[in-house]
Design a protein around this motif. Structure first.
Motif, PDB file in Angstrom:
ATOM      1  N   PHE A   1      -9.104 -13.477  -8.820  1.00  0.00           N
ATOM      2  CA  PHE A   1      -7.793 -13.627  -9.447  1.00  0.00           C
ATOM      3  C   PHE A   1      -7.084 -14.831  -8.857  1.00  0.00           C
ATOM      4  O   PHE A   1      -7.162 -15.093  -7.656  1.00  0.00           O
ATOM      5  N   SER A   2      -6.405 -15.577  -9.715  1.00  0.00           N
ATOM      6  CA  SER A   2      -5.768 -16.808  -9.256  1.00  0.00           C
ATOM      7  C   SER A   2      -4.415 -16.987  -9.930  1.00  0.00           C
ATOM      8  O   SER A   2      -4.125 -16.372 -10.952  1.00  0.00           O
ATOM      9  N   GLY A   3      -3.598 -17.863  -9.349  1.00  0.00           N
ATOM     10  CA  GLY A   3      -2.262 -18.066  -9.875  1.00  0.00           C
ATOM     11  C   GLY A   3      -1.868 -19.525  -9.903  1.00  0.00           C
ATOM     12  O   GLY A   3      -2.333 -20.325  -9.080  1.00  0.00           O
ATOM     13  N   MET A   4      -0.999 -19.866 -10.846  1.00  0.00           N
ATOM     14  CA  MET A   4      -0.455 -21.218 -10.966  1.00  0.00           C
ATOM     15  C   MET A   4       1.039 -21.173 -10.681  1.00  0.00           C
ATOM     16  O   MET A   4       1.739 -20.255 -11.132  1.00  0.00           O
ATOM     17  N   ILE A   5       1.517 -22.152  -9.930  1.00  0.00           N
ATOM     18  CA  ILE A   5       2.931 -22.247  -9.584  1.00  0.00           C
ATOM     19  C   ILE A   5       3.442 -23.598 -10.059  1.00  0.00           C
ATOM     20  O   ILE A   5       2.853 -24.631  -9.743  1.00  0.00           O
ATOM     21  N   THR A   6       4.515 -23.605 -10.826  1.00  0.00           N
ATOM     22  CA  THR A   6       5.085 -24.864 -11.298  1.00  0.00           C
ATOM     23  C   THR A   6       6.404 -25.131 -10.587  1.00  0.00           C
ATOM     24  O   THR A   6       7.286 -24.273 -10.558  1.00  0.00           O
ATOM     25  N   LEU A   7       6.524 -26.334 -10.024  1.00  0.00           N
ATOM     26  CA  LEU A   7       7.728 -26.763  -9.329  1.00  0.00           C
ATOM     27  C   LEU A   7       8.564 -27.651 -10.239  1.00  0.00           C
ATOM     28  O   LEU A   7       8.063 -28.213 -11.215  1.00  0.00           O
ATOM     29  N   GLU A   8       9.811 -27.813  -9.894  1.00  0.00           N
ATOM     30  CA  GLU A   8      10.686 -28.697 -10.649  1.00  0.00           C
ATOM     31  C   GLU A   8      10.243 -30.145 -10.466  1.00  0.00           C
ATOM     32  O   GLU A   8       9.822 -30.548  -9.387  1.00  0.00           O
ATOM     33  N   THR A   9      10.301 -30.926 -11.538  1.00  0.00           N
ATOM     34  CA  THR A   9       9.958 -32.341 -11.448  1.00  0.00           C
ATOM     35  C   THR A   9      11.093 -33.118 -10.812  1.00  0.00           C
ATOM     36  O   THR A   9      12.231 -32.659 -10.760  1.00  0.00           O
ATOM     37  N   ARG A  10      10.795 -34.325 -10.349  1.00  0.00           N
ATOM     38  CA  ARG A  10      11.792 -35.154  -9.674  1.00  0.00           C
ATOM     39  C   ARG A  10      12.294 -36.221 -10.637  1.00  0.00           C
ATOM     40  O   ARG A  10      11.668 -37.253 -10.791  1.00  0.00           O
ATOM     41  N   TYR A  11      13.386 -35.971 -11.318  1.00  0.00           N
ATOM     42  CA  TYR A  11      13.935 -37.016 -12.150  1.00  0.00           C
ATOM     43  C   TYR A  11      15.446 -36.833 -12.295  1.00  0.00           C
ATOM     44  O   TYR A  11      15.974 -35.746 -12.271  1.00  0.00           O
ATOM     45  N   LYS A  12      16.095 -37.900 -12.400  1.00  0.00           N
ATOM     46  CA  LYS A  12      17.515 -38.061 -12.675  1.00  0.00           C
ATOM     47  C   LYS A  12      18.385 -36.917 -12.163  1.00  0.00           C
ATOM     48  O   LYS A  12      18.689 -36.831 -10.983  1.00  0.00           O
ATOM     49  N   ASP A  13      18.804 -35.996 -13.066  1.00  0.00           N
ATOM     50  CA  ASP A  13      19.778 -34.990 -12.699  1.00  0.00           C
ATOM     51  C   ASP A  13      19.147 -33.749 -12.081  1.00  0.00           C
ATOM     52  O   ASP A  13      19.811 -32.737 -11.898  1.00  0.00           O
ATOM     53  N   LYS A  14      17.851 -33.810 -11.751  1.00  0.00           N
ATOM     54  CA  LYS A  14      17.184 -32.656 -11.169  1.00  0.00           C
ATOM     55  C   LYS A  14      17.137 -32.767  -9.652  1.00  0.00           C
ATOM     56  O   LYS A  14      17.216 -33.839  -9.077  1.00  0.00           O
ATOM     57  N   GLU A  15      16.982 -31.606  -9.025  1.00  0.00           N
ATOM     58  CA  GLU A  15      16.858 -31.561  -7.571  1.00  0.00           C
ATOM     59  C   GLU A  15      15.623 -32.351  -7.161  1.00  0.00           C
ATOM     60  O   GLU A  15      14.525 -32.112  -7.650  1.00  0.00           O
ATOM     61  N   LYS A  16      15.774 -33.279  -6.224  1.00  0.00           N
ATOM     62  CA  LYS A  16      14.674 -34.201  -5.921  1.00  0.00           C
ATOM     63  C   LYS A  16      13.771 -33.722  -4.787  1.00  0.00           C
ATOM     64  O   LYS A  16      12.811 -34.381  -4.451  1.00  0.00           O
ATOM     65  N   ASN A  17      14.096 -32.592  -4.175  1.00  0.00           N
ATOM     66  CA  ASN A  17      13.318 -32.187  -3.004  1.00  0.00           C
ATOM     67  C   ASN A  17      12.500 -30.920  -3.243  1.00  0.00           C
ATOM     68  O   ASN A  17      12.149 -30.222  -2.305  1.00  0.00           O
ATOM     69  N   HIS A  18      12.203 -30.578  -4.516  1.00  0.00           N
ATOM     70  CA  HIS A  18      11.497 -29.340  -4.795  1.00  0.00           C
ATOM     71  C   HIS A  18      10.111 -29.320  -4.152  1.00  0.00           C
ATOM     72  O   HIS A  18       9.753 -28.368  -3.457  1.00  0.00           O
ATOM     73  N   ALA A  19       9.320 -30.374  -4.409  1.00  0.00           N
ATOM     74  CA  ALA A  19       7.984 -30.437  -3.806  1.00  0.00           C
ATOM     75  C   ALA A  19       8.094 -30.570  -2.291  1.00  0.00           C
ATOM     76  O   ALA A  19       7.305 -29.968  -1.547  1.00  0.00           O
ATOM     77  N   ASP A  20       9.065 -31.353  -1.832  1.00  0.00           N
ATOM     78  CA  ASP A  20       9.259 -31.511  -0.384  1.00  0.00           C
ATOM     79  C   ASP A  20       9.603 -30.173   0.265  1.00  0.00           C
ATOM     80  O   ASP A  20       9.150 -29.870   1.373  1.00  0.00           O
ATOM     81  N   LYS A  21      10.409 -29.385  -0.426  1.00  0.00           N
ATOM     82  CA  LYS A  21      10.799 -28.078   0.090  1.00  0.00           C
ATOM     83  C   LYS A  21       9.581 -27.155   0.211  1.00  0.00           C
ATOM     84  O   LYS A  21       9.444 -26.411   1.181  1.00  0.00           O
ATOM     85  N   PHE A  22       8.694 -27.237  -0.787  1.00  0.00           N
ATOM     86  CA  PHE A  22       7.481 -26.424  -0.738  1.00  0.00           C
ATOM     87  C   PHE A  22       6.604 -26.834   0.443  1.00  0.00           C
ATOM     88  O   PHE A  22       6.093 -25.990   1.184  1.00  0.00           O
ATOM     89  N   VAL A  23       6.418 -28.147   0.605  1.00  0.00           N
ATOM     90  CA  VAL A  23       5.596 -28.642   1.721  1.00  0.00           C
ATOM     91  C   VAL A  23       6.189 -28.222   3.061  1.00  0.00           C
ATOM     92  O   VAL A  23       5.472 -27.790   3.972  1.00  0.00           O
ATOM     93  N   LYS A  24       7.495 -28.324   3.190  1.00  0.00           N
ATOM     94  CA  LYS A  24       8.167 -27.932   4.435  1.00  0.00           C
ATOM     95  C   LYS A  24       7.948 -26.454   4.728  1.00  0.00           C
ATOM     96  O   LYS A  24       7.695 -26.055   5.867  1.00  0.00           O
ATOM     97  N   PHE A  25       8.019 -25.652   3.684  1.00  0.00           N
ATOM     98  CA  PHE A  25       7.780 -24.216   3.841  1.00  0.00           C
ATOM     99  C   PHE A  25       6.353 -23.938   4.309  1.00  0.00           C
ATOM    100  O   PHE A  25       6.118 -23.154   5.237  1.00  0.00           O
ATOM    101  N   MET A  26       5.382 -24.591   3.683  1.00  0.00           N
ATOM    102  CA  MET A  26       3.976 -24.356   4.043  1.00  0.00           C
ATOM    103  C   MET A  26       3.635 -24.914   5.417  1.00  0.00           C
ATOM    104  O   MET A  26       2.721 -24.418   6.087  1.00  0.00           O
TER     105      MET A  26
END
Length: 506
Positions: free
Chosen positions: A284-309
């Motif tokens: 069994f496997s899962g896919m996780i989608t993060l917010e993209t980094r553009y204009k009016d969106k939060e720019k640290n979504h992927a960074d936040k995930f990396v920091k957590f891991m």
């Protein structure tokens, strides 16, 4: 009472849908138009185009070159496509099929000029490559007498394929202010309109498909609607989604990891109870989608995930033992979870495990011997990503755009469509069951998907609107279970009638 020989008649792909589509294909395709197949994700568009329709084009319409085009952010899995191409080669008989992957102009020119009369070329390239090469392709096809002997297929044709820039955002769930690209693909496609047979595959309607009075008249939607009943045993059913209302990424991720891992344990227990071979459990496997980094969106979504891991103080259950990969447009990182801790893999460790690039990571998701169970994506995965069977999806993003106060659900439906692929087929399970209820119980538990979806931001209704659309278009687990019983009952009644007629005849 349903007997074993009755439910042996049920098949995952009984061929009826493909036969119907092939009939419609022959009757309705038009040279000089863009012939469009529209169907939901996971119902076999690529399967039918490569394995069923392309042989028709070669054997009945004299096609000598097939060009397969897909957007950049679609993972063109060579392993997956080649499974279809292998069957294509078998069906065209004595023709030699030569495949070229992301070839240069020179390689295409050489292949076409040296092509034997009994040779068919299968060329794979991206949208941007096609846009750059279209003029040279046109010239090559004309020079070598290939007019009407080329079939160009556009996977996910809705991406930049609209004939109007103004309506492109409606198809993609975006707003004009963030669009940096014009819809150049449509004008590129037009350059081959008098040279090549043109085909498009999509699960997302263009406005041209919805409104016959809008835009270019070149679109030709040739297939009839594919219903829940058509795909009853060829896709995984869905369970009601788990909506969450927390902005705490860490807690949602941990819950998601644990949920997937516990269901693996549950199905493994079922497999042992029914005395099934190991390969009929699957990973069994899962896919996780993060917010993209553009204009009016939060720019640290992927960074936040990396920091957590990467948090050295992070602890996880000691029984967890799997890998998690993050694949952005620029990098791939992999973490190993075991012995109650999370460790980021070095480049050397990744290569030793076979994590070289996007394609290899996607293939590892399917490999039962690989420890990769979770794939985290930013810009990828929402369209056409041919990932092996997924059972779970966690979205940490919401597409909130609306047109005429109606949510644009195509993007969300595409993302969850990655989970529709069948895990274990009906035919694989049949030899091990005599009891239909036990068979259905295991079948629906190994073949299903469940989504974790946000429901806490200002666009609360988006994912609920997506789920409402999915409920209307695709079968749930309950619908698959009742559908199986209905088909078996119909078969049983048909058998009784045939027996009665034979008796009367005697």
């Amino acid at each position: 009472m349903v007997r074993k020989k009755d439910f042996r008649l049920l098949k995952s792909r009984d061929g009826k849908l493909s036969e119907r589509l092939k009939t419609e294909f022959r009757q309705n395709i038009v040279f000089g138009n863009i012939n469009m197949m529209q169907a939901g994700t996971g119902v076999g568009k690529n399967h039918n185009q490569i394995q069923e329709f392309n042989p028709i084009m070669v054997l009945e319409n004299g096609v000598k070159v097939v060009v397969w085009v897909a957007p950049e952010n679609v993972v063109i899995s060579k392993t997956t496509i080649m499974k279809h191409v292998k069957e294509f080669k078998r069906k065209v008989g004595t023709y030699l099929v030569t495949d070229l992957w992301s070839p240069t102009n020179g390689e295409i020119s050489n292949a076409i000029s040296r092509r034997d009369e009994d040779e068919v070329l299968f060329i794979v390239m991206t949208d941007s490559s096609f846009n750059r090469k279209v003029n040279s392709l046109r010239s090559l096809f004309i020079t070598h007498g290939l007019t009407q002997k080329v079939a160009t297929v556009f996977d996910e044709i809705h991406v930049s394929g609209s004939s109007s820039f103004d309506t492109f955002f409606e198809n993609m769930g975006l707003v004009p202010s963030i669009l940096k690209t014009k819809c150049v693909k449509f004008s590129s496609i037009e350059k081959l309109i008098d040279i090549s047979w043109l085909f498009g595959l999509t699960a997302t309607p263009l406005k041209e498909q919805i409104d016959p009075n809008f835009g270019s008249p070149l679109w030709n939607i040739w297939n009839s609607v594919i219903t829940k009943d058509d795909i009853l045993l060829s896709v995984s059913g869905h369970r009601p989604p788990k909506f969450y209302d927390s902005d705490d990424m860490e807690s949602i991720l941990m819950e998601f990891f644990g949920y997937v891992d516990s269901h693996q344990t549950y199905v493994n227990t079922l497999r042992n109870h029914y005395k099934l071979p190991h390969e009929l459990s699957r990973k069994f496997s899962g896919m996780i989608t993060l917010e993209t980094r553009y204009k009016d969106k939060e720019k640290n979504h992927a960074d936040k995930f990396v920091k957590f891991m990467d948090d050295d103080n992070m602890t996880v259950p000691s029984n967890w033992k799997f890998d998690v990969a993050l694949d952005t447009s620029t990098e791939q990182d992999v973490w190993r979870i075991e012995h109650g801790s999370i460790t980021k893999m070095s480049q050397e460790d990744k290569e030793s495990e076979g994590y070289f690039d996007t394609d290899s990571i996607v293939n590892k998701m399917e490999d039962g011997n690989s420890r990769l169970k979770f794939l985290v994506l930013v810009g990828k995965g929402s369209i056409g990503m041919d990932i092996a069977p997924l059972n779970f999806a966690l979205s940490l993003r919401t597409f909130g755009n609306k047109v005429d106060k109606v949510s644009i659900v195509h993007k969300g439906v595409q993302i969850l469509g990655r989970c529709r692929r069948l895990v274990v087929s009906w035919e694989e399970l049949l030899p091990y069951f005599d009891n239909i209820y036990e068979l259905i119980n295991y079948y629906t538990n190994v073949n299903f998907y469940q989504a974790f979806l946000p429901d806490s931001d200002e666009n609360q209704t988006y994912w609920r609107d997506v789920q409402k659309h999915i409920d209307s278009m695709y079968p749930s687990i309950d619908e698959i279970e009742s559908g199986i019983h209905k088909r078996l009952s119909e078969m049983k009644n048909t058998t009784k009638k045939l027996h009665k007629y034979k008796t009367l005849a005697l």
